[in-house]
Design a protein around this motif. Structure first.
Motif, short mmCIF file in Angstrom:
data_model
loop_
_atom_site.label_atom_id
_atom_site.label_comp_id
_atom_site.label_asym_id
_atom_site.label_seq_id
_atom_site.Cartn_x
_atom_site.Cartn_y
_atom_site.Cartn_z
N ILE A 317 26.02 26.26 -93.73
CA ILE A 317 26.84 27.47 -93.73
C ILE A 317 27.80 27.51 -92.55
O ILE A 317 28.69 28.35 -92.50
N GLY A 318 27.62 26.58 -91.59
CA GLY A 318 28.48 26.55 -90.42
C GLY A 318 29.62 25.56 -90.53
O GLY A 318 30.80 25.93 -90.45
N CYS A 319 29.29 24.29 -90.74
CA CYS A 319 30.31 23.24 -90.74
C CYS A 319 30.61 22.69 -92.14
O CYS A 319 31.43 21.78 -92.29
N SER A 353 21.81 19.27 -88.28
CA SER A 353 21.78 18.42 -87.10
C SER A 353 23.15 18.31 -86.43
O SER A 353 23.25 17.84 -85.30
N ASP A 354 24.20 18.76 -87.10
CA ASP A 354 25.55 18.69 -86.54
C ASP A 354 25.94 19.96 -85.78
O ASP A 354 26.48 19.90 -84.68
N CYS A 355 25.66 21.14 -86.41
CA CYS A 355 26.10 22.39 -85.78
C CYS A 355 24.98 23.38 -85.53
O CYS A 355 25.22 24.43 -84.92
N GLY A 356 23.77 23.11 -86.03
CA GLY A 356 22.64 24.00 -85.75
C GLY A 356 22.50 25.18 -86.68
O GLY A 356 21.63 26.04 -86.45
N LYS A 357 23.31 25.28 -87.73
CA LYS A 357 23.22 26.40 -88.67
C LYS A 357 22.29 26.06 -89.83
O LYS A 357 21.86 24.91 -90.00
N LYS A 358 22.01 27.08 -90.66
CA LYS A 358 21.12 26.88 -91.81
C LYS A 358 21.89 26.31 -93.00
O LYS A 358 23.11 26.22 -92.99
N PHE A 359 21.11 25.98 -94.04
CA PHE A 359 21.69 25.39 -95.24
C PHE A 359 21.57 26.36 -96.42
O PHE A 359 20.59 27.09 -96.54
N ASN A 418 39.59 21.07 -94.11
CA ASN A 418 38.39 21.87 -93.84
C ASN A 418 37.67 21.37 -92.59
O ASN A 418 37.17 22.16 -91.78
N LEU A 419 37.62 20.04 -92.40
CA LEU A 419 37.01 19.47 -91.20
C LEU A 419 37.76 19.94 -89.96
O LEU A 419 37.16 20.33 -88.94
N CYS A 420 39.09 19.89 -90.02
CA CYS A 420 39.91 20.30 -88.87
C CYS A 420 39.82 21.80 -88.63
O CYS A 420 39.89 22.25 -87.48
N SER A 421 39.65 22.58 -89.71
CA SER A 421 39.49 24.01 -89.54
C SER A 421 38.20 24.34 -88.80
O SER A 421 38.17 25.27 -87.99
N THR A 422 37.14 23.59 -89.06
CA THR A 422 35.88 23.81 -88.36
C THR A 422 36.02 23.53 -86.87
O THR A 422 35.48 24.26 -86.03
N LEU A 423 36.76 22.49 -86.52
CA LEU A 423 36.92 22.10 -85.12
C LEU A 423 38.10 22.80 -84.45
O LEU A 423 38.27 22.66 -83.22
N LYS A 424 38.92 23.51 -85.23
CA LYS A 424 40.11 24.19 -84.71
C LYS A 424 41.07 23.20 -84.05
O LYS A 424 41.61 23.44 -82.96
N CYS A 425 41.26 22.06 -84.72
CA CYS A 425 42.11 21.01 -84.15
C CYS A 425 43.25 20.69 -85.12
O CYS A 425 43.22 21.09 -86.29
N THR A 426 44.25 19.97 -84.60
CA THR A 426 45.31 19.50 -85.48
C THR A 426 44.75 18.42 -86.40
O THR A 426 43.78 17.74 -86.06
N SER A 427 45.40 18.23 -87.54
CA SER A 427 44.87 17.31 -88.53
C SER A 427 45.51 15.92 -88.40
O SER A 427 46.74 15.83 -88.28
N PRO A 428 44.69 14.88 -88.42
CA PRO A 428 45.29 13.54 -88.52
C PRO A 428 45.87 13.35 -89.92
O PRO A 428 45.50 14.06 -90.86
N SER A 429 46.76 12.40 -90.06
CA SER A 429 47.29 12.12 -91.39
C SER A 429 46.17 11.54 -92.25
O SER A 429 45.20 10.97 -91.74
N SER A 486 32.32 24.15 -81.56
CA SER A 486 31.93 23.91 -80.16
C SER A 486 30.67 23.08 -80.10
O SER A 486 30.54 22.17 -79.26
N VAL A 487 29.70 23.38 -80.97
CA VAL A 487 28.43 22.63 -80.97
C VAL A 487 28.67 21.17 -81.36
O VAL A 487 28.10 20.25 -80.77
N ILE A 488 29.55 20.95 -82.33
CA ILE A 488 29.83 19.59 -82.78
C ILE A 488 30.54 18.80 -81.69
O ILE A 488 30.19 17.64 -81.39
#
Length: 581
Positions: A317-319, A353-359, A418-429, A486-488
């Motif tokens: 539910i987190g990442c 194991s990546d972000c500590g949230k539940k499934f 979606n991966l970049c949205s979780t990390l709040k980072c710019t997206s690679p091509s 942040s956890v990741i």
């Protein structure tokens, strides 16, 4: 006598239908993609069916019993191998009369000259929900080698329209297409294993038709099934999806592919009840629906492998990381016999194991292959060779091209955004990310479901390591420490990603700049109101302002019978109550 001015001639492919100006019989122009791809699959099915039949006859010829040296008499062929429900015509030799001599020449007993001929009949097709009959007419007029096409509907106006359209399309349609007023479920139940192809294209969910459709398909036949209730299948109403399909959906970026796999799992569940199983040849998500093409076989032993093709899905539910939990597994005994056992689990800990949230847990869904790559290539080749006969050639060829390049054994997919949205980072091509996955020793491909989706067999910890390496070179702003991103990012990567461009980072279609995701050809390209519904201003989003205004002006010109009757009754009562002077 009906006025022909009230009808509009609609031409699609080689078929023409008469459509009434009112919304009496359902017709959706958008479904031309659906009909075109169904015709392409039907042509390939007939070709494959003929090849399989010839291979079967060739095999039986080579393994035919030899003439016994002892008595010179040939043993009778084993007719148990001939399936009683396969559409093979068996001509048995005429019975010998008691008055005729019983001597038979030596030439008469030669296998090559035996009168036992097995001839493959043309495939019979059932369109269970025909409406105007356009699909059935296109099958009859455009598919070579097709047999009888039976079109059903339980609406009297639809059957009348279908029969009118059959006559309008001439002698070929009249000789091949027949229309019946019947409940499709009852008709299919009373015609078990009689049709080589059953086509289900309902308005909404096909769940109520699946049980009877499975029983109506002949062994080795094909079931074509559409589901348009995407809000249910994609997780909008999980409890409704579970009641209809027996699976719980999850709301992820891969929800449309999950919808395909839920539908396949539901069909397999119905087939297993009758010792049958499915083999998907093509599964497509297009426009606002999903469409699957599966072959149906009967085998109690092969049916035991079903749990190996089904899995539950754990989604964080987190990442949004996801992991598949197979329902079953196999093990070998000392004598090499196979045992079917429940799957090992759980595949995930209590917390991610990546972000500590539940499934969240969803499924079960079909985790086996959803396409047969040989079939896909054959269908695509056939479509390209007959491009002039497909009104929606550009769209279906683009979809089939993308499907042909998908990883066939990887369920679901990732979304780079979606991966970049979780990390709040710019997206690679996409090319850089694909290259990093390939350089790490894993496979990656696109998906026909989402232009931003990426299928890969890399585990989630490898994916997050690649993203950690990317963020090191492209730093992000500080986030709250309890945020999944942040956890990741707080963990150091165990893999050093290599973003150097890999040779296979672009598919063949991408390298040749072949169009794979095309825009809609016109506005309001989507679902339409159910037949019989009164068109109002609220349908502008579906039909457009021009079409809605046209319907409203037509209705203004003709006062409804019920309203007219009510007005007449009121006038009559008023006249009766008025005292005479």
């Amino acid at each position: 006598m009906e006025d022909l001015n009230d009808y509009t001639i609609i031409k699609e492919g080689e078929a023409e239908i008469l459509m009434h100006a009112k919304n009496e019989v359902f017709y959706n122009k958008t479904q031309v993609n659906n009909r075109d791809i169904s015709i392409a699959v039907m042509r390939t099915f007939i070709s494959k069916r003929n090849q399989e039949h010839e291979a079967m006859l060739s095999k039986r010829t080579t393994s035919a019993p030899k003439v016994s040296e002892k008595d010179g008499e040939e043993e009778a062929p084993d007719e148990s191998v001939v399936n009683e429900n396969s559409n093979c015509e068996i001509e048995r030799p005429a019975e010998i009369s008691q008055d005729e001599p019983c001597c038979i020449s030596e030439e008469a007993v030669k296998p090559t000259e035996r009168n036992v001929l097995r001839q493959l009949k043309p495939p019979r097709v059932l369109e269970a929900l025909s409406a105007s009959g356009l699909r059935a007419l296109r099958y009859a007029r455009e598919v070579e080698g097709i047999g009888q096409v039976v079109a059903l509907d339980n609406d009297k106006a639809s059957v009348e329209a279908c029969r009118r359209n059959i006559k309008f399309n001439g002698s070929v349609a009249c000789s091949k297409v027949e229309s019946h007023l019947a409940d499709a479920r009852v008709y299919m139940l009373t015609h078990p294993k009689e049709f080589d192809v059953v086509d289900l294209d309902p308005y909404g969910s096909p769940s109520v038709f699946l049980d009877s459709a499975i029983q109506s398909v002949a062994d080795g036949g094909m079931l074509m099934c559409t589901a348009t209730d995407m809000a249910v299948l994609c997780g909008g109403n999980g409890e409704v999806c579970y009641s209809k399909y027996g699976s719980y959906p999850l709301r992820g970026k891969y929800c449309h592919e999950m919808a395909l796999r839920i539908l396949l799992a539901c069909i397999e569940s119905h087939a297993n009840r009758y010792k049958r199983y499915i083999e998907p040849v093509l599964s497509v998500q297009m426009d606002f629906y999903v469409r699957v093409f599966v072959r149906i076989y009967t085998s109690a032993s092969a049916m035991k492998s079903t749990p190996l093709k089904l899995s539950y899905v754990y989604q964080c539910i987190g990442c949004d990381s996801f992991h598949l939990q197979p329902v079953g597994r196999t093990a070998s005994n000392k004598n090499n016999s196979v045992r079917y056992l429940p799957g090992f689990g759980p595949v995930v800990p209590q917390l991610c194991s990546d972000c500590g949230k539940k499934f969240n847990m969803g499924g079960p869904l079909w985790s086996g292959r959803i396409h047969d790559q040989e079939w896909v290539n054959s269908i695509l080749g056939e479509v390209k060779s007959m491009k002039d006969r497909y009104p929606a050639y550009d769209r279906i060829s683009a979809v089939l091209t993308t499907i042909s390049e998908e990883l066939p054994d990887v369920p679901l997919f990732l979304s780079l955004h979606n991966l970049c949205s979780t990390l709040k980072c710019t997206s690679p091509s996409a090319v850089m990310f694909r290259s990093a996955v390939i350089n790490a020793g894993y496979r990656v491909s696109g998906t026909h479901v989402n232009p931003l989706g990426l299928k890969t067999d890399a585990p989630m910890d490898v994916i997050w390591d690649i993203m950690r390496c990317w963020v090191k070179n492209h730093p992000v702003k500080a986030q709250l420490p309890d945020q999944p991103g942040s956890v990741i990012l707080a963990k150091e990567p165990t893999l050093q990603a290599n973003f150097a461009r890999a040779v296979a980072s672009l598919s063949k279609a991408q390298a040749k700049k072949v169009a794979r995701f095309l825009p809609n050809p016109e506005k309001h390209w989507g679902p339409k109101p159910r037949a019989g519904r009164q068109i109002t201003s609220k349908h502008i989003s579906l039909l457009g302002a021009e079409a809605v205004n046209g319907h409203l002006s037509l209705e203004d010109g003709e006062e409804p019978d019920a309203k007219r009757q009510k007005t007449e009754d009121t006038t009559q009562k008023t006249e009766d109550a008025t005292p005479s002077s």
